[in-house]
Design a protein around this motif. Structure first.
Motif: not given
Length: 271
Positions: A105, A143, A145, A173, A199
């Motif tokens: 992430m 991923t 964020h 995410e 996520l």
């Protein structure tokens, strides 16, 4: 969560059988500074099994991994910085494999103060697609964020829309707090890009908080899930509907140790 290498902790519960509810371990950053073994024990005592991490808080990889084993914690993902993915994705892959992780992430795109525009989002998209392809070839999932500045206008949509439509080798995410804080609707975004979100961060916002798209806010606007204005219940139900497996509580307030158990109780009540 800001531009730090971060942790996610998954808490096994029974309120959503097909999903794991977790905790973003940046929430416990102050506790880790004082006592790494004690904080990991606290995680264990909360009934946690799975974690995502990238920082070992001054311990060696070996010592940290041993503490995880001692507390029955299994790492499912690691955090990586923009720079690491750009300059040395092979090292990220190596670390992820060392811990047996599945997810990598990234949580922040570097930019100059409050200046963030198309060139920034385009460059990041290219970097994440390139690194994501390498990770995918090794069985890992990248991923991203977002933190709110990605929701600035662009061609009758937003910069995030551009990134989502051009994300070929990475997913997202969603931190529902930051989407709300940017003035967007997290539930509608989740419905719009169902296949793009792998996520979820569950974080509620104090009622009356003014929105902005700077990616900055007072940490004390983080409140117990279900007591704010984000609409956690509907988001949890939608995440369940579209098959998002992992959802993580994140609480950056000073009251995190007191608030997280209450947030867990709220989530259990949704069954």
């Amino acid at each position: 969560m800001k531009k730090f290498t971060n942790f996610l902790i998954l808490i096994s519960t029974t309120f959503i059988p097909a999903q794991e509810v977790g905790l973003q371990l940046y929430s416990l950053r102050n506790q880790f500074k004082k006592d790494v073994p004690g904080t990991l024990k606290l995680i264990h005592d909360w009934g946690i099994k799975y974690i995502e991490g990238g920082d070992t808080y001054g311990l060696s990889l070996e010592a940290y991994k041993e503490l995880l084993k001692k507390n029955g914690l299994e790492m499912v993902g690691i955090g990586a910085s923009y720079e690491e993915l750009r300059d040395n994705p092979e090292k990220v892959i190596q670390t992820a494999k060392y811990f047996g992780a599945k997810y990598v992430m990234v949580a922040w795109i570097p930019h100059d103060g409050n200046n963030f525009g198309f060139d920034d989002i385009k460059k990041a998209t290219d970097i994440f697609n390139k690194a994501g392809k390498l990770l995918k070839n090794e069985g890992l999932s990248l991923t991203y964020h977002p933190h709110g500045y990605e929701f600035r206008p662009y061609k009758n949509e937003t910069l995030f829309d551009y990134m989502a439509k051009n994300a070929k080798n990475f997913t997202f995410e969603m931190d529902v707090f930051w989407v709300k804080q940017a003035g967007a609707d997290p539930l509608e975004l989740l419905k719009k890009y169902q296949k793009k979100f792998s996520l979820l961060h569950l974080k509620d916002r104090k009622i009356g908080t003014k929105s902005n798209n700077t990616g900055q806010i007072d940490d004390e606007t983080n409140v117990v899930l279900g007591s704010g204005d984000v609409g956690i219940k509907d988001l949890v139900m939608e995440a369940k509907k579209i098959g998002i497996k992992y959802m993580f509580i994140e609480d950056e307030s000073q009251a995190v140790v007191q608030q997280v158990p209450k947030s867990l109780e709220y989530l259990k009540s949704l069954d």
